[in-house]
Design a protein around this motif. Sequence first.
Motif: not given
Length: 147
Positions: A35-45, A47-55
């Motif tokens: 969802q994040y990648e589609v909304d922002n048109r950017a590939e998550l690294d 660290e970005g995936i970890l942010d999602i896990v923290y949420k």
Amino acid sequence: MSLKSKLMDDLKLAMKEKNQVKKSVVTLIRSAVKQYEVDNRAELDDEGILDIVYKQMKQRKDALEEFEKAGREDLINQTQSEIEVLKTYLPVQLSEEEVEKIVIETINEVNASSMKEMGKVMSAIMPKVKGKADGKIVNELVKKHLQ
């Protein structure tokens, strides 16, 4: 191995083992990443995936408190199982003693002496402990040492 491919491998394994809890948690993480990648048109690294896990972890902990207040044992057990699965994707957490040491060092670095400077101290500490310590614990320790 990237976190994204680890999630995919874990999803396959959970499906083979018929582990519903792990399957649902991994699916939720993967869908949030997508969802994040589609909304922002950017590939998550990673660290970005970890942010999602923290949420996801924070949501579960908040829900767990509510379930405990309501006395819902079934939901408490389910949520605790989900938290255990989420923990496997997080870096090793610092002990409370290690966090306290960092808090004291940071208070001395920024020359803070009162509660008025708590924001300054927190903004200096959080990058040091990001992902390695719970923000609530950091907050409590900063309050303790600034009083």
